[in-house]
Every structure is written in structure tokens, then in C-alpha cells.
Design a protein around this motif. Sequence first.
Motif, PDB file in Angstrom:
ATOM      1  N   UNK A 107      16.069 -22.174   8.200  1.00  0.00           N
ATOM      2  CA  UNK A 107      16.993 -22.106   7.052  1.00  0.00           C
ATOM      3  C   UNK A 107      18.439 -21.936   7.499  1.00  0.00           C
ATOM      4  N   UNK A 108      18.762 -22.241   8.748  1.00  0.00           N
ATOM      5  CA  UNK A 108      20.098 -21.963   9.274  1.00  0.00           C
ATOM      6  C   UNK A 108      21.197 -22.484   8.358  1.00  0.00           C
ATOM      7  N   UNK A 109      21.084 -23.691   7.857  1.00  0.00           N
ATOM      8  CA  UNK A 109      22.143 -24.285   7.020  1.00  0.00           C
ATOM      9  C   UNK A 109      22.308 -23.555   5.688  1.00  0.00           C
ATOM     10  N   UNK A 110      21.302 -22.790   5.296  1.00  0.00           N
ATOM     11  CA  UNK A 110      21.364 -22.118   3.998  1.00  0.00           C
ATOM     12  C   UNK A 110      22.009 -20.739   4.065  1.00  0.00           C
ATOM     13  N   UNK A 111      22.214 -20.192   5.257  1.00  0.00           N
ATOM     14  CA  UNK A 111      22.790 -18.848   5.349  1.00  0.00           C
ATOM     15  C   UNK A 111      24.300 -18.935   5.185  1.00  0.00           C
ATOM     16  N   UNK A 112      24.934 -17.789   4.905  1.00  0.00           N
ATOM     17  CA  UNK A 112      26.369 -17.812   4.613  1.00  0.00           C
ATOM     18  C   UNK A 112      27.187 -18.135   5.867  1.00  0.00           C
ATOM     19  N   UNK A 113      28.436 -18.534   5.635  1.00  0.00           N
ATOM     20  CA  UNK A 113      29.288 -19.017   6.723  1.00  0.00           C
ATOM     21  C   UNK A 113      29.533 -17.943   7.772  1.00  0.00           C
ATOM     22  N   UNK A 114      29.578 -16.697   7.353  1.00  0.00           N
ATOM     23  CA  UNK A 114      29.828 -15.593   8.267  1.00  0.00           C
ATOM     24  C   UNK A 114      28.699 -15.481   9.291  1.00  0.00           C
ATOM     25  N   UNK A 115      27.459 -15.547   8.837  1.00  0.00           N
ATOM     26  CA  UNK A 115      26.318 -15.434   9.740  1.00  0.00           C
ATOM     27  C   UNK A 115      26.202 -16.673  10.617  1.00  0.00           C
ATOM     28  N   UNK A 116      26.501 -17.848  10.071  1.00  0.00           N
ATOM     29  CA  UNK A 116      26.471 -19.064  10.882  1.00  0.00           C
ATOM     30  C   UNK A 116      27.483 -18.972  12.022  1.00  0.00           C
ATOM     31  N   UNK A 117      28.669 -18.451  11.729  1.00  0.00           N
ATOM     32  CA  UNK A 117      29.672 -18.300  12.784  1.00  0.00           C
ATOM     33  C   UNK A 117      29.196 -17.311  13.839  1.00  0.00           C
ATOM     34  N   UNK A 118      28.516 -16.265  13.394  1.00  0.00           N
ATOM     35  CA  UNK A 118      27.966 -15.288  14.327  1.00  0.00           C
ATOM     36  C   UNK A 118      26.949 -15.953  15.249  1.00  0.00           C
ATOM     37  N   UNK A 119      26.040 -16.741  14.701  1.00  0.00           N
ATOM     38  CA  UNK A 119      25.058 -17.464  15.510  1.00  0.00           C
ATOM     39  C   UNK A 119      25.756 -18.358  16.533  1.00  0.00           C
ATOM     40  N   UNK A 120      26.748 -19.133  16.087  1.00  0.00           N
ATOM     41  CA  UNK A 120      27.441 -20.051  16.998  1.00  0.00           C
ATOM     42  C   UNK A 120      28.137 -19.292  18.124  1.00  0.00           C
ATOM     43  N   UNK A 121      28.754 -18.166  17.776  1.00  0.00           N
ATOM     44  CA  UNK A 121      29.471 -17.359  18.770  1.00  0.00           C
ATOM     45  C   UNK A 121      28.507 -16.796  19.810  1.00  0.00           C
ATOM     46  N   UNK A 122      27.367 -16.292  19.355  1.00  0.00           N
ATOM     47  CA  UNK A 122      26.394 -15.669  20.255  1.00  0.00           C
ATOM     48  C   UNK A 122      25.733 -16.698  21.169  1.00  0.00           C
ATOM     49  N   UNK A 123      25.408 -17.872  20.611  1.00  0.00           N
ATOM     50  CA  UNK A 123      24.709 -18.891  21.398  1.00  0.00           C
ATOM     51  C   UNK A 123      25.662 -19.886  22.059  1.00  0.00           C
ATOM     52  N   UNK A 124      26.963 -19.734  21.836  1.00  0.00           N
ATOM     53  CA  UNK A 124      27.941 -20.609  22.467  1.00  0.00           C
ATOM     54  C   UNK A 124      27.856 -22.043  22.015  1.00  0.00           C
ATOM     55  N   UNK A 125      27.558 -22.260  20.729  1.00  0.00           N
ATOM     56  CA  UNK A 125      27.430 -23.605  20.187  1.00  0.00           C
ATOM     57  C   UNK A 125      28.736 -24.049  19.520  1.00  0.00           C
ATOM     58  N   UNK A 126      29.060 -25.325  19.667  1.00  0.00           N
ATOM     59  CA  UNK A 126      30.364 -25.831  19.222  1.00  0.00           C
ATOM     60  C   UNK A 126      30.474 -25.961  17.717  1.00  0.00           C
ATOM     61  N   UNK A 127      29.384 -26.275  17.034  1.00  0.00           N
ATOM     62  CA  UNK A 127      29.463 -26.519  15.597  1.00  0.00           C
ATOM     63  C   UNK A 127      28.102 -26.264  14.955  1.00  0.00           C
ATOM     64  N   UNK A 128      28.077 -26.404  13.623  1.00  0.00           N
ATOM     65  CA  UNK A 128      26.837 -26.144  12.882  1.00  0.00           C
ATOM     66  C   UNK A 128      25.740 -27.139  13.229  1.00  0.00           C
ATOM     67  N   UNK A 129      26.092 -28.381  13.504  1.00  0.00           N
ATOM     68  CA  UNK A 129      25.068 -29.374  13.835  1.00  0.00           C
ATOM     69  C   UNK A 129      24.319 -28.964  15.103  1.00  0.00           C
TER      70      UNK A 129
END
Length: 545
Positions: free
Chosen positions: A438-460
Motif C-alpha cells: 500500500x506504499x502509494x496510499x500512505x501520506x506524503x510524510x511517511x513516503x518521504x521517510x521511507x525514501x530517506x531511510x532506503x535512499x530511494x530517489x523517488x516514489x516510483x
Amino acid sequence: MSTHTARTQPGSEAKSSVVNTVVIDVPADRVWHACTDVERWPSIFPTTRRVSRTEVGAHEVVMDMTVANELGVNDVRSHRWYRPDEFRIDFRMVTLPSAIAAMEGSWTVEPTDGGARLAIEHVFVPRQDAAADAAADAAGLRETLFRTTENVLAALKEWLEAGRDLAGDDSLRDAWGPRTAGNGISAATFENCELFFSRLGLASLDWGDITMVLKDLRKESTHEDWADWHRRWSALGVHHERRAAEALEAGHLETFRTANRKAAACHHYAEFFYFDDARAKLDSRDRVTEIFERGIPHLGERVTALDVTCDGLAVPGYLMRPPGEGPWPTVVLVNGLDSAKEVELYAFAREFIARGMAAVVFDGPGQGVHIGRVPMAVDFERVVSAVLAEAVRRPEVDADRVGIFGVSFGGYLAARCAALVPGFKACVNLSGGFDFDNYRDVNVMVREDFRFVFGQADDDAMEELARTSLNLRGVPPLTVPLLAIHGELDTIIPIDSCERMLDWAAGETELIRYPGERHVATNYFGDFIPRFGDWMADRLGAEAR
């Protein structure tokens, strides 16, 4: 610094005005806060001896002051109307120094490149029956008002540019506010920040700490506007650091322990969802560890540093245990995306310790001191395996009685590791799930947290990683007892993901569910923390001593 404009108002020989301006090298919102946080004025302006205010309407204040300047020592009253959307204050003086018959004017803050310009205009009428007094004629009063206002602006500029509004002042912010506004916390700020209150309390911060930070906070969204939040929690953290140092020097160890724990919590919560300035975030995070380690010799628990390395990366951690002789049944605690081993995990660890168990906390890749520096590992079980091997090597740890606990994303990691790493006898999952489809369904704040922790460039990229790798689909079913705790209104890790984890597990399972609760069910800390502590103690055969 200032410009001086003095003029006679058109159409009135009696009415004159003076305009002072100053450019201050801080953002306009900080200048505005200093202009409206009037109870703090005695610490900013040497001429202000006393201030009190009364809220008389929406953005409408009556302010009483005692002021000592060239006009003497005077008790004055000002009626002020705040225009926050314009950064403007209009005022009318109700009581005045004897030389002035009437006065009104405005304070206006305008953003400039890298700073702000503050303009103060005084429109006044000299008292006619005091014309014999040289200071009372229009020209003399213009000069006097200019000089006194010049001094005020110089003091404000120095105070703000030195950062004393953030951390350098010896006094706390005044947490007082009108009863109808939650001690100065606006309804909008309360709504946007309310979900954090229980979490702040878990870390030893109290309602007074919260109100001192949130009073007049400019935060219009839960998911945005974190810069002011970061500044304010950082400032309170510095205050508690100072209190801790004073208490330690005086030999007041319990006061030191409390203040030091609060200081670490403040700096942690300053950074935990702050992504606007990566350097400032990492500096705050490093400070959390520095403060905690400063307090280790004086804690009630016995704390020993763990020396763990995994794939060449240092994995800092602590073994915490009760006073007395071991070996102790032990719980390994696994962090989520934004918790700190020195704050939330320490709070949970103390509950296990109180029930006769030791606790291990650590920072793996993507966690704590490594966050934003080293991406989190998908195969996190290798990290936990290294931590467990070091822990059971210690004589204080009973290698045959080890459990694992995880919170939020750490709950998923704990279940995964309990299934893949031999040696664990029980697992507690606090709000983790089976997958993160459900990653795309969570709020933008948590998505940014995931990207920051895993070092991913974008939501895709992050969505692809979550879908393919962050799940238990290829993991052998868990066979040790599993306790899960979840809120039914969780939108970050939905309860059906938790239920899929329970279906996947092959051993004893139990679910504590809260129908009206969100992620981590924070309003029920007082209910489920003792329950999972007792549950783990029963599974590991621990006895409180």
C-alpha cells in the motif's frame, strides 16, 4: 541600520509621525514572532521592565508595560490588532507618558533577500499643557521617539541574529495562553500535531514542554511546515541540556537524569520528520546520541556499549540490564523508520528491564545515527543476526531465553528476523505488517521517510522496492509465539496487513486490536505496554527482582 523619517501629518499641525526601520538577517516569521511574543520582551529590551497581556478578541490584545527610557519610568497600555496574514500590527495607546497626548501607529514586517525589514511608525500628538517642557514640543518628541525606538530595534536585531530566540535565552518561552486557545496552541496547530502528543509523553516530555513549543507555532499541515517545529524543539532541547549540566554539577542526579532524558527527546523530535535541511537533521540526530551517552554513568539501569560490525559497518548499540547478577532473559528491540534507540526504544526497554529482563537496542543501516547516511538493508536479518551473536556472547545474557520486539516498520523486521534468525523464543510486533504493497496510499510524510531511510530517489523506485522486497511472502512461517498489537484505523500499515502476518505465522499467535486507534495506537500506551511486557516475561520465564 535604521532610517529616520519625521513628518507633520497633512491636515493637522498637531499630529506628527516618526518612522524607524531595521533590516534583520533572520526570516520574517521569526521577526514576527518576536514582535508578538510580548511576555518575552523584558528579556529582549533592557528598557522594558514588565509586560502583561490580555486577549480581548481574535488577534486583538491589550498590553500593559512598565517602560524606562528618556521619557522617564512610565506605566503604559497599548491596544494592539494583529494582522498575521500581512505581518502587521496596528496599535493605539490607551495610557501614555505625560508628554504625549495621543499616539497610534503600526509595526510592519516585510521579507527581504535572506532576512526581513521591520518598520515601526509612531503617530503622536504632544500634550499642549506641557509645551514649556522642551521634550514635549513636536520636534523634541520626534527626536526622543526616534532614539528610543532606535534602541529597541538595535536590541531586537542583536537578539534575533544571535539566535537567542531559538536557544540562547536563559529563560523558557512562556507557555501561557488564553483558556479558549489551549494554552496558546491554536485549534489548527492542535489538530495538526495532536497525533504526536502521546508519543512525546512516552519519551518523558510533559504537557508544559509541549505547550512551550507549540504556542504560536506556524504549522498549517501535519505533513508540511516542519522548519519552525525543528527550531522550537531544538531550543527546548538546549534548555534541558543546560538544566542537566547545572544539576550534575550540583550533585542532583535525579534532576540530571530527568533533564538529560528530556534533552535527548527534544532533539530527536526536532528532527524526526524534518527533511528540509539534511545537515540540520543529521546534526540533531547525532546530538541525541551524545546527550544519551553523557547520561549513561548516572542511569538507574546498567548500560554497556555493544561492539557490533555487520558487513564492515559499525552497528552501535547498548545492552541494558537491571541491577544485580545475571544471566538475564533478554529482548532485542528493533527500530522503525523514525524512532531513536535513545528515546522511544529506551522507554520500551525500561519496561522489559522492570520485569526482570535485559534489553538490547542498536542502530542498523538506515536507523538512528546511520539514517540518511547508509540505506537500510532489505535483508535486515543479517544485521540482527550479528547483534544477537554479540549479545549472547555476554555473560549477562541468557542465550536460551531471548525474545525480539519491533515497533512500526520495526515490527515487520522483528517478525522477519524471528523467522530467519535462530535463537529467538518469542516475538512482539507493535503495528508492523506482512507487506507494504500500500506504499502509494500512505501520506506524503511517511513516503518521504521511507525514501530517506532506503535512499530511494523517488516514489516510483520506492514503490517498486516495497512491492518486491519488503514483505514476508518468501520468508518461512514464524514458529515462535507472536503477539501483535494494532489500531483498526491505521492508514500507514493497515490492520489487514497485520492479519496477513498472523495468517502467515505457524506458531501461537495473539492480536490486541484497538477499534478507534491509528498507527501504533499511541493513546493506549498505558494499556498495551504492560501487557506486552508481561507477555514477553511469561514467554521467557523472567522474574522481576
